[in-house]
Design a protein around this motif. Structure first.
Motif: not given
Length: 123
Positions: A45-52, A56-60, A65-73
């Motif tokens: 299993r591998e990480i593909v995205a993280g969000i604070t 305000n900050s995300a990791y890919y 990178k450049g293809r996936f976007t993480i967001s939250r509500d």
């Protein structure tokens, strides 16, 4: 009872898009850093995205990178993963989790996973 419910996977052609959702139950979601992971057959299993917690900050990793976007509500206790320009190597079961990081790696700090959602990209 805490649980994670992932949805939104499916079968798409190379170059297509999908939007995954993960609804979180039983946790104070708004305080969690959240992440999306994936696991392909025979692979770790591998990480593909993280969000604070505040978005305000995300990791890919470079692979997405450049293809996936993480967001939250936070009002909906839901984290999303928008996946564009999908490739066959993105084929995997995708999971979300509350995560931590030591600066060089990301890891789940829960002792359970949801059922995941299958993403299959045809060539």
């Amino acid at each position: 009872q805490e649980r994670l419910v992932e949805s939104g996977g499916g079968l798409v052609e190379t170059g297509g898009s999908l939007r995954l959702s993960c609804e979180v139950f039983g946790r104070t979601f708004s305080k969690d850093t959240m992440g999306w992971f994936r696991q392909a057959p025979g692979k770790a299993r591998e990480i593909v995205a993280g969000i604070t917690w505040n978005g305000n900050s995300a990791y890919y990793p470079d692979s997405v990178k450049g293809r996936f976007t993480i967001s939250r509500d936070n009002a909906k206790n839901t984290v999303y993963l928008q996946m564009n320009s999908l490739r066959p190597e993105d084929t995997a079961v995708y999971y979300c989790s509350a995560v931590g990081t030591d600066g060089s790696s990301w890891y789940s700090h829960l002792d359970y996973w949801g059922q995941g959602t299958q993403v299959t990209v045809s060539s």
